[in-house]
Write an enzyme that holds these catalytic residues in place. Structure first.
Site: not given
Length: 647
Positions: A313, A356
């Site tokens: 993330d 990401e």
């Protein structure tokens, strides 16, 4: 219980590696471990608190009074340990830390393997040993078939809101295995991606603001229950990817924040430490002990839970200093990510490491020895933003946004990409994918089918967030389950039939995935038709004649006898059409074989004429020689078989 023979005190070598940043199984040293030492069964606790004046162990076994359980400092850099000559498995505990200024803090164990159910915050002594795995076939298959030229279609979900009980309670890992796994198998998804499962205090953070990085959240059961869930996924042929957050953590008092009264896991500099966008603290990625903690955490999930990959993330938040006025690169993050990827790939060469990253940082998915970050996949955020901007425009406006569709092919092979329609696109007022589509009710469904068809035929692996498979009309409501009641409505049922057929179609044709990461796998036919908003292209597999012709019409106009250039003088047959009535369409399909004509068009030596459905995608394949020889009768049988498979 059989106890491993582990020394009560850390060795000098272990301490050296930890402070060097290279103790990659630090979870074997830190935390609470039931061990046997000199014939005595006991529990060893070990914690890193470099600024503490004293550390005491408190818990349910000593009435939360740590006066008789002080930890001993065994390294100048702040490693503390204690051996309690009792098997304390199942007991609650915390560390009572006396700071340099005399303040007393109660902290959960950063390396705890299990934690109390929120709102309670104590750690639990828990052994992860003893689960017998049954996924050897899955593990062998992973190593034998590298994912790069295989189909990859990920179903992203949040376990707490996929489905809930009537009283609002969560399903357990066991109950989710019974309900979720058959559903995923039925839809044909190859992997599931779980929003973070680290222990976290606030449900609505969805796990992105964690306190227990080694503690599988107790919301759905025990760590062994989670192991059984993942094991059953593997036995069903489903890979499991974990959303993982090594960039920042929440600031709750019992967690990592100011662990010993001073910055420990976070940057000391307040400007670098604070993450105002999320109200969190950033990990100090330059601190060697933090690297040991985080890299070990990745190996921990792989070793004990057989996780197949990580979606890492907020990579951009690590690569660039978050509070800088300009894009100022963080060299500590680069070093950390490169080392992380080197270590996890050494442990499991088949692991998925997915960044990401919303920036244009170069060589994210290149090996570290080539100067890359070392991931093997990156979310294609640019493609996602562009295509959704295009789809949210009215059909009349789309001709002015033609470049939003074409631009992605200019960089499609610069990285190994996954195309994401994730949870981030259907929350916080952004509307669901279905409700982003303009127009009337049935037009919304037609355009969503078209969007999904283009998504599947565009180069790159695929990810779809839960609810998208049946056209969830409302955006994601994280406190409620998905709107399963929509299956009572015809168009949502047909959307679900469509997605299942589309996933099966994707997996059936190698030209849709074999050359995802090579420019040889894609060729435009007509890229310039902005006025009609029609795009056509070829997808290719490794074999010379393994091709598909894809035609996308982003307006409501239907075209008959529409000319499309093709590369081969052959007979073509429609393999997929989003406007089929079984999918909720109007039925503008090409039932008969289409014979190419020896006349150039669209820069190709031959062309065909076909029906182009409104708001639709049509995919043609080469007709097999045996089908042509069999004639019309065989064609009818073949159509029947294809239709039955679609249903």
């Amino acid at each position: 219980m059989r106890c491993p023979l582990i020394a009560t005190n850390p060795t000098d070598f272990e301490i050296h590696l930890f402070h060097e940043g290279s103790l990659y199984k630090s979870y074997e040293l830190f935390g609470a471990h039931v061990i046997k030492e000199s014939g005595v069964t006991g529990t060893r606790f070990c914690v890193w608190a470099p600024h503490a004046r004293e550390v005491r162990l408190v818990g349910s076994f000593n009435d939360w009074n740590g006066s008789n359980h002080p930890l001993v400092k065994v390294s100048e850099q702040g490693v503390w340990t204690i051996f309690v000559p009792e098997n304390l498995e199942g007991h609650l505990y915390k560390y009572e830390i006396v700071t340099r200024n005399g303040q007393v803090l109660l902290k959960a164990d950063p390396y705890a393997f299990f934690s109390e159910l929120r709102p309670h915050t104590a750690s639990i002594v828990y052994s992860l040993k003893g689960y017998k795995w049954n996924d050897k076939i899955w593990k062998r298959k992973k190593l034998r078939k590298p994912i790069y030229d295989q189909p990859l279609f990920i179903y992203e979900l949040h376990l707490g809101s996929w489905k809930k009980k009537k009283n609002g309670d969560f399903y357990t890992y066991q109950e989710l295995a019974d309900e979720l796994i058959p559903y995923v198998v039925d839809h044909g998804f190859t992997h599931i991606e779980l929003l973070p499962l680290v222990e976290h205090p606030f449900d609505r953070s969805w796990g992105y603001q964690g306190t227990g990085y080694y503690s599988a959240t107790s919301r759905y059961g025990t760590p062994h229950d989670l192991m059984a869930f993942i094991d059953r996924c593997h036995q069903a042929g489903i890979g499991v990817i974990l959303d993982w957050v090594p960039g920042h953590f929440c600031k709750d008092a019992h967690g990592l924040y100011m662990f010993d009264g001073e910055p420990t896991y976070e940057y000391a500099n307040m400007q670098d430490q604070e993450n105002p966008a999320w109200g969190t603290a950033n990990f100090d990625l330059g601190k060697r002990e933090v690297r040991s903690f985080l890299i070990s955490n990745a190996l921990f999930w792989m070793e004990y839970f057989h996780i197949d990959g990580f979606r890492v993330d907020a990579v951009a938040n690590m690569l660039y200093w978050p509070n800088s006025d300009s894009l100022h690169k963080n060299p500590y993050a680069v070093e950390f990510l490169q080392k992380l990827n080197e270590v996890v790939f050494a442990y499991d060469p088949a692991v998925l490491m997915i960044a990401e990253d919303s920036t244009d940082w170069p060589r994210v998915t290149f090996p570290t020895y080539e100067g890359g970050l070392g991931f093997n996949y990156k979310w294609n955020m640019g493609w996602m933003n562009d295509i959704l901007t295009y789809m949210e425009a009215t059909p009349e406006q789309r001709k002015h946004l033609h470049h939003k569709v074409t631009f992605s092919l200019l960089y499609a092979y610069s990285e190994n990409f996954i195309l994401p329609f994730s949870h981030d696109e259907v929350v916080h007022g952004k509307k669901s994918l279905l409700n982003k589509m303009p127009g009337e009710y049935e037009q919304k469904f037609a355009q969503l089918r078209l969007l999904y068809g283009y998504f599947v035929t565009h180069p790159g692996k695929k990810l779809l967030f839960m609810g998208g498979e049946f056209g969830q009309f409302d955006e994601w409501k994280d406190l409620e389950q998905l709107d399963w009641v929509l299956f009572d409505f015809d168009m949502h049922q047909k959307m679900n039939v469509y997605v299942k057929a589309l996933v099966k179609f994707y997996k059936r044709y190698k030209s849709l995935y074999e050359l995802d990461h090579s420019p040889e796998g894609f060729e435009w036919i007509d890229v310039h038709n902005a006025e009609q908003s029609i795009f056509s292209f070829v997808r290719k597999g490794k074999k010379e004649n393994d091709i598909l012709i894809v035609v996308c019409n982003f307006t409501e106009t239907t075209y008959h006898d529409y000319k499309v250039g093709v590369p081969l003088l052959a007979t073509y047959k429609e393999a997929f059409n989003s406007d089929a009535m079984i999918f909720g369409g109007a039925g503008y399909v090409n039932k008969k074989p289409i014979v190419a004509v020896e006349e150039p068009f669209h820069g190709k030596p031959y062309h065909i004429q076909m029906t182009i459905p409104p708001f639709g995608i049509s995919v043609l394949r080469l007709m097999r020689k045996r089908e042509e020889r069999k004639g019309d009768g065989k064609e009818k049988v073949h159509r029947h078989v294809v239709g039955r498979r679609a249903r």
